[in-house]
Design an enzyme around this catalytic site. Structure first.
Site, mmCIF file in Angstrom:
data_model
loop_
_atom_site.group_PDB
_atom_site.id
_atom_site.type_symbol
_atom_site.label_atom_id
_atom_site.label_comp_id
_atom_site.label_asym_id
_atom_site.label_seq_id
_atom_site.Cartn_x
_atom_site.Cartn_y
_atom_site.Cartn_z
ATOM 1 C CG ASP A 43 -1.860 1.187 1.206
ATOM 2 O OD1 ASP A 43 -2.857 1.124 0.465
ATOM 3 O OD2 ASP A 43 -1.573 2.200 1.876
ATOM 4 C CE1 TYR A 48 1.123 7.567 2.809
ATOM 5 C CE2 TYR A 48 1.345 5.331 1.994
ATOM 6 C CZ TYR A 48 0.597 6.308 2.610
ATOM 7 O OH TYR A 48 -0.679 6.017 3.041
ATOM 8 C CE LYS A 77 -3.412 4.877 0.296
ATOM 9 N NZ LYS A 77 -2.038 4.566 0.742
ATOM 10 C CG HIS A 110 -3.771 9.965 0.093
ATOM 11 N ND1 HIS A 110 -2.410 9.807 -0.015
ATOM 12 C CD2 HIS A 110 -4.074 9.540 1.340
ATOM 13 C CE1 HIS A 110 -1.925 9.314 1.105
ATOM 14 N NE2 HIS A 110 -2.913 9.145 1.942
ATOM 15 C CE LYS A 268 6.329 1.515 9.682
ATOM 16 N NZ LYS A 268 6.899 2.662 10.382
HETATM 17 P P1 NAD Z 1 -0.244 0.658 11.753
HETATM 18 O O1 NAD Z 1 -1.504 0.512 12.497
HETATM 19 O O2 NAD Z 1 0.146 -0.343 10.760
HETATM 20 O O3 NAD Z 1 0.874 0.822 12.876
HETATM 21 C C1 NAD Z 1 2.206 0.946 12.633
HETATM 22 C C2 NAD Z 1 2.919 0.928 13.999
HETATM 23 O O4 NAD Z 1 2.662 -0.313 14.640
HETATM 24 C C3 NAD Z 1 4.414 1.076 13.861
HETATM 25 O O5 NAD Z 1 4.858 1.839 14.969
HETATM 26 C C4 NAD Z 1 4.902 -0.367 13.999
HETATM 27 O O6 NAD Z 1 6.188 -0.452 14.522
HETATM 28 C C5 NAD Z 1 3.880 -0.975 14.937
HETATM 29 N N1 NAD Z 1 3.691 -2.424 14.682
HETATM 30 C C6 NAD Z 1 3.524 -3.027 13.475
HETATM 31 N N2 NAD Z 1 3.382 -4.359 13.645
HETATM 32 C C7 NAD Z 1 3.465 -4.609 14.976
HETATM 33 C C8 NAD Z 1 3.387 -5.789 15.735
HETATM 34 N N3 NAD Z 1 3.209 -6.989 15.191
HETATM 35 N N4 NAD Z 1 3.504 -5.680 17.087
HETATM 36 C C9 NAD Z 1 3.681 -4.465 17.671
HETATM 37 N N5 NAD Z 1 3.764 -3.307 16.991
HETATM 38 C C10 NAD Z 1 3.654 -3.380 15.638
HETATM 39 O O7 NAD Z 1 -0.274 2.107 11.155
HETATM 40 P P2 NAD Z 1 -0.161 2.927 9.845
HETATM 41 O O8 NAD Z 1 1.203 2.840 9.256
HETATM 42 O O9 NAD Z 1 -0.719 4.243 10.211
HETATM 43 O O10 NAD Z 1 -1.224 2.260 8.860
HETATM 44 C C11 NAD Z 1 -0.874 1.197 8.010
HETATM 45 C C12 NAD Z 1 -0.788 1.658 6.562
HETATM 46 O O11 NAD Z 1 -2.027 2.229 6.151
HETATM 47 C C13 NAD Z 1 0.227 2.781 6.274
HETATM 48 O O12 NAD Z 1 1.565 2.338 6.266
HETATM 49 C C14 NAD Z 1 -0.278 3.270 4.939
HETATM 50 O O13 NAD Z 1 0.127 2.408 3.896
HETATM 51 C C15 NAD Z 1 -1.802 3.209 5.137
HETATM 52 N N6 NAD Z 1 -2.395 4.494 5.564
HETATM 53 C C16 NAD Z 1 -3.266 5.112 4.723
HETATM 54 C C17 NAD Z 1 -3.812 6.330 5.067
HETATM 55 C C18 NAD Z 1 -4.787 7.015 4.141
HETATM 56 O O14 NAD Z 1 -5.023 8.221 4.319
HETATM 57 N N7 NAD Z 1 -5.366 6.317 3.190
HETATM 58 C C19 NAD Z 1 -3.509 6.933 6.305
HETATM 59 C C20 NAD Z 1 -2.630 6.258 7.163
HETATM 60 C C21 NAD Z 1 -2.094 5.036 6.789
#
Ligand code: NAD
Length: 317
Positions: A43, A48, A77, A110, A268
């Site tokens: 994604d 980014y 996006k 986006h 992520k």
């Molecule tokens: P996420 O919920 O995936 O959280 C990421 C955090 O969680 C990081 O600090 C990571 O170290 C931690 N983490 C990941 N796996 C873990 C595990 N197994 N145990 C403990 N901690 C863990 O958050 P995100 O990055 O905000 O969202 C995921 C993806 O969604 C983004 O990377 C992006 O691609 C997408 N996104 C899209 C939008 C949008 O506007 N469409 C907005 C935000 C994110």
């Protein structure tokens, strides 16, 4: 791996890897290693700032024979500065070139917020500010114009499926009035503190697949100082109890809460253990009571709300 069938007939994996805040220096290796681990959905987004490097990781994995292009599902996006109909094809071509790809499996708008064009030759990604520092300048492009330009790039073969993100039910219903076909996917912030169940139900009714972002709630926002001092969902008593009962990690429990309800997730992580853990989170079932206990944590708390932050607020005030 389990997948959701989109209204284009395309299969979208239930678990993918998010690319927001993946540093450019690590992006190629992170993507390559994720493919090696078994990830097929990535994604990304122009915003980014790491699409070239992510593309390098994909290219290396294909060259090394780890995967074929058609086995991958690449999402990207369109950023807010490129909503005008002449900029949509310009950007999708640029982003495809960055990824070294001929098509995206899914291309999303986006945010439903149109801001002034910034020439990519001047600054890319442009982020929110027209001068790169402080001033957000709104642009007069109606969402309908952007959506119809998205349909045109899909027809031209640049994206197999198209969709929207950060859109609420009312706008979704409006889009349906002029769209040739419903968006294939709605990507939204979705976690136990923000379940958005009515929106989820509406999408189900309309055949629009949902992808959840920020599945761990505040965790992603700690490093940005935007977590609103909210207790971690990964350490919450409800998650801990279900984690103990199922023998799965808290992260796996939170991801399964979404995927078991037919919602795709894109967590992520750049850490090899967490990457594997997150991917292998669909091989167990939560009970109805466990699903409900997690859903009951809903407090309607949104962390990602750029239209609510100060520079934009000053414009809307
Ligand atoms: P996420 O919920 O995936 O959280 C990421 C955090 O969680 C990081 O600090 C990571 O170290 C931690 N983490 C990941 N796996 C873990 C595990 N197994 N145990 C403990 N901690 C863990 O958050 P995100 O990055 O905000 O969202 C995921 C993806 O969604 C983004 O990377 C992006 O691609 C997408 N996104 C899209 C939008 C949008 O506007 N469409 C907005 C935000 C994110």
């Amino acid at each position: 791996m389990s997948a959701i069938k989109l209204n284009t007939g395309l299969l979208m994996p239930l678990v993918g890897k998010g690319l927001w805040k993946v540093p450019r220096a690590d992006a190629a290796d992170t993507v390559y290693n994720a493919i090696k681990t078994g990830y097929r959905l990535f994604d990304g987004a122009g915003d980014y700032g790491n699409e070239k490097e992510c593309g390098d990781g994909v290219a290396r994995a294909i060259k090394d024979g780890l995967v074929k292009r058609e086995e991958l599902f690449i999402t990207s996006k369109l950023w807010n500065t490129f909503h005008a109909k002449e900029h949509v094809p310009q950007l999708v071509k640029k982003q495809l070139a960055d990824w070294q790809l001929e098509y995206f499996d899914l291309f999303l708008i986006h945010f439903p917020v149109s801001i002034a064009y910034v020439d990519p030759a001047v600054r890319y990604p442009p982020e929110w500010f027209v001068d790169g520092v402080s001033k957000v300048q709104l642009q007069n492009t109606p969402y309908q114009e952007t959506w119809q330009a998205m349909e045109a790039i899909q027809e031209a073969g640049y994206a197999k499926s198209i969709g929207v993100s950060n859109v609420q039910g009312a706008l979704l219903l409006d889009i349906l009035k002029y769209a040739k076909k419903a968006p294939s996917v709605l990507q939204i912030e979705h976690h136990p503190y923000l379940t958005q169940q009515p929106l989820v139900d509406l999408c189900k009714e309309l055949g629009i697949a949902i992808t959840a972002y920020s599945s761990f709630g505040p965790t992603s926002f700690v490093e940005l100082g935007m977590d609103k001092n909210t207790p971690s969902l990964l350490k919450h008593d409800v998650t801990a109890e279900i984690s103990k009962a199922t023998g799965k990690t808290p992260a796996q429990v939170l991801l399964r809460w979404a995927t078991q309800r037919g919602i795709a997730v894109i967590p992520k992580s750049n850490d090899p253990n967490r990457l594997a853990q997150n991917l292998n989170s669909t091989d167990f079932e939560l009970s109805t009571e466990q699903l409900k206990a997690i859903s009951d944590l809903n407090i309607g708390l949104r962390f990602n709300n750029p239209v609510g932050v100060s520079p934009l607020l000053s414009i809307f005030a």
